[in-house]
Design an enzyme around this catalytic site. Structure first.
Site, PDB file in Angstrom:
ATOM      1  N   ILE A  84       0.865  -1.178   0.000  1.00 37.22           N
ATOM      2  CA  ILE A  84       0.000   0.000   0.000  1.00 37.22           C
ATOM      3  C   ILE A  84       0.902   1.230   0.000  1.00 37.22           C
ATOM      4  CG2 ILE A  84      -1.815   1.251   1.226  1.00 37.22           C
ATOM      5  CD1 ILE A  84      -2.561  -1.526   2.503  1.00 37.22           C
ATOM      6  N   HIS A  90       9.519   4.295  -1.048  1.00 36.15           N
ATOM      7  CA  HIS A  90       9.731   2.897  -0.673  1.00 36.15           C
ATOM      8  C   HIS A  90       8.775   1.965  -1.417  1.00 36.15           C
ATOM      9  CE1 HIS A  90       9.346  -0.599   2.140  1.00 36.15           C
ATOM     10  NE2 HIS A  90      10.656  -0.501   2.076  1.00 36.15           N
TER      11      HIS A  90
END
Length: 155
Positions: A84, A90
């Site tokens: 998510i 990242h």
């Protein structure tokens, strides 16, 4: 024209499946695993021919999937994870590497590794794809694995 078309069917009978899933975001990933298990069993698969391997996160999924595919024990591997998007880059790095790693492992090992890793912008999108509005992507990944096992058997 008399061209032969070969397709895999959706019978999981006598086939062996390894499911690799990440523990990160497991509250959604667990629903995907449930969907995959339901799909296999509903298509005449046996619970005795299924194993679930849990790893820390989506980045580790390709490594485990490759090892399982190389073992010779499994007709297919189902890769499941949940990414998510957050506030940093990242997500982009992990999503790209998990995707490439799973594809590379499948190509190198000659064993079908189906892709059931969610890459969503919001938690709501992930929930929708884990059995609510948008179906269950774990089910879809298992269905693809079953079909590929049967297609491989015809080659």
């Amino acid at each position: 024209m008399n061209i032969k078309t070969i397709e895999g069917n959706l019978s999981a009978k006598d086939s062996k499946f390894a499911i690799v899933t990440s523990r990160f975001n497991d509250f959604i990933g667990g629903r995907l695993v449930e969907g995959a298990l339901d799909c296999i069993v509903r298509h005449d698969g046996s619970e005795e021919n299924i194993a679930i391997y849990k790893c820390p996160g989506a980045f580790e999924v390709p490594m485990v999937a490759k090892k399982l595919a190389q073992s010779g024990k499994w007709d297919a591997v189902i890769a499941i994870g949940v990414l998510i998007r957050g506030a940093t880059a990242h997500f982009d790095y992990i999503a790209a590497e998990a995707t490439k790693g799973i594809a590379q492992a499948s190509l190198e090992c000659g064993v079908p590794i189906s892709f059931g890793v969610l890459t969503t912008d919001t938690i709501e999108q992930a929930i929708e794809r884990a059995g609510t509005k948008a179906g269950n992507k774990g089910w879809d990944a298992a269905s693809a694995a079953i079909e590929m096992v049967n297609l491989y058997k015809q080659m």
